[in-house]
Design a protein around this motif. Sequence first.
Motif, PDB file in Angstrom:
ATOM      1  N   ASN A 277      -5.589   2.725  -2.775  1.00 23.04           N
ATOM      2  CA  ASN A 277      -5.282   1.459  -2.121  1.00 23.04           C
ATOM      3  C   ASN A 277      -6.506   0.904  -1.423  1.00 23.04           C
ATOM      4  OD1 ASN A 277      -2.141   1.366  -2.338  1.00 23.04           O
ATOM      5  ND2 ASN A 277      -2.641   3.436  -1.685  1.00 23.04           N
TER       6      ASN A 277
ATOM      7  N   ASP B  94       0.825  -1.206   0.000  1.00 20.78           N
ATOM      8  CA  ASP B  94       0.000   0.000   0.000  1.00 20.78           C
ATOM      9  C   ASP B  94       0.861   1.258   0.000  1.00 20.78           C
ATOM     10  OD1 ASP B  94       0.892   0.337   2.617  1.00 20.78           O
ATOM     11  OD2 ASP B  94      -0.992  -0.277   3.518  1.00 20.78           O
TER      12      ASP B  94
ATOM     13  N   PRO C   8      -2.711  -2.158  -5.515  1.00 24.99           N
ATOM     14  CA  PRO C   8      -3.328  -0.870  -5.842  1.00 24.99           C
ATOM     15  C   PRO C   8      -4.271  -0.970  -7.025  1.00 24.99           C
ATOM     16  CG  PRO C   8      -1.039  -0.926  -6.564  1.00 24.99           C
ATOM     17  CD  PRO C   8      -1.253  -2.148  -5.731  1.00 24.99           C
TER      18      PRO C   8
END
Length: 549
Positions: free
Chosen positions: A523, A241, A542
Amino acid sequence: MTALAPATAASTAIGLTTTTTTVSAATAPRAVEPRPVGSGGRMMAADRAGGYWTTSPSGDVTAYFGAPAMGSTAASGIRLNQPVVAMAATAGGRGYWLVAADGGVFSFGDAAFYGSTGGIRLNQPVVGMAATADGRGYWLVASDGGVFSFGDAAFYGSLAGSGLLIIGVICWSDGGYSEVDLDGGTHTYGAPVAPGPPPDGTSWASEDASGVPSIDPTAVPDTALDAEFSSQFGPGWVGGDATYSTPLPDGQIAFIFSDTLIGTAQPDGRAQLSGMIDTSELIGTPSSLRSVYAGTYAAPQPIIPNPGSDGISWQVGATYVENGSQLAFVNEIGPVPGSPFQEFLGQSGIAVIPDPAGSSPSCSTVVPVPTDRDTQWGSAVLRAGGYVYVYGSASDPATGTFEGTKIARVPQGSSLDTGAWRYWTGSEWAQGEASAALVPTGSALTGVIQEPDAPGYVAVSIAPSVFSNTVDLSFAASPTGPWTSPRPVYLVPEIAQYHNEIAYMPTFHPQLSKGNVLVVSYNVDTTDGIDALARDVHAYQPRFIDVSG
């Protein structure tokens, strides 16, 4: 996992990459393009004056940034048959409606009750709500695409029986609406399919000195980029992330991440994990990326050494190259007892990676950045006019409530000389972090960029609650603002799809953008724990969208 204030969750639930947008129209598009004036709202609504409300499934409404508190089903002691699933605000922002899964509607403030499906047996539950532009009616949409109109809301058609799973509804200024499906596709009735370029062919053109474009940007999934990241099977990086990026001097791109899964994955997302580290990179081109982390595959380590023990780590922010080194903003975070989230511990810095294009790039030092207990610096960075503008997200350390944005600037090439930083006071640039004023932005700006072919600036954010379900844009004529209230541009499908799913930290990727189309990533993750990640690592990769003006 990580997120700017209040903090972050620790792992992920099942998630799927999005697909292309499709459109249906029951009536011919009009010559005059309308503006989107409301969304499916789900668990959030704006008051049109910079504030907003959020609601919980029990109907407990919380007001932010001056939005008036006008009651809730929880405070009124109303017994719900089904949980609240969406809300919408009146045209003047002095009232709102809550809607439950059975279509029961509850009115507060100046919101008038026009009817509900509370007494109707529904084929599928209600999932979204949108008010008409004048606030004298509203639409409810069910997960099977059925649309129910009340007040002056006209019915133009629906997706009932189509087999698509619907997660929300957007209304348009001329009276039409669009149903939004699970893959992010919009299906429009009674209004044009989407705003397009004005007749002169320009785009992102500002209509006045505020920096607000004369047409409303739209967003669609970038399925090619989604596919590239979902095909990272290892051995090595299989999920992470933050997803900030920068072009490197040799033409490659570096994507930097906070919490990162190291392992080997299958196409269906099942994975054998060898570890979860706090910082990593993917370097190369989008079609050929290599994992970068310290240690070994069996015992991976972060590329930016942690500042402490007991779960204390660096959360990464914006990154760019200066004087040949990759710089990445970092903020110290630590665990919250009994919670899947983490909290900011009061230290910001700039991690220096001297040879980012080398075979094993690693951090040589972290230069401290002056800050206070509230402010995480580097949530976004803008380089313009010979300066680096650095945006800081300020939150109440006791509650995690977002307070506003602070802005600093430094001459390009001097980022590591924090004595050269100057801070925006609201009227001028001054020395000392204590001089920085809180700039109202509605939510933490996690990406700022100049509008393509236009003098204004655009910022991207997600509302302070990580359970919010929209990617939002704000606009300004200057890097310091004033910034408009965040406007939804994309409905995150994963929030409605998966249990305990969250969305956070969207940002721009200018090196991937195509002309007037800006590439944004966001994210997703879950609060369900690391076991969920091993079942489907795709949920911790993502997502990318293309934003057009």
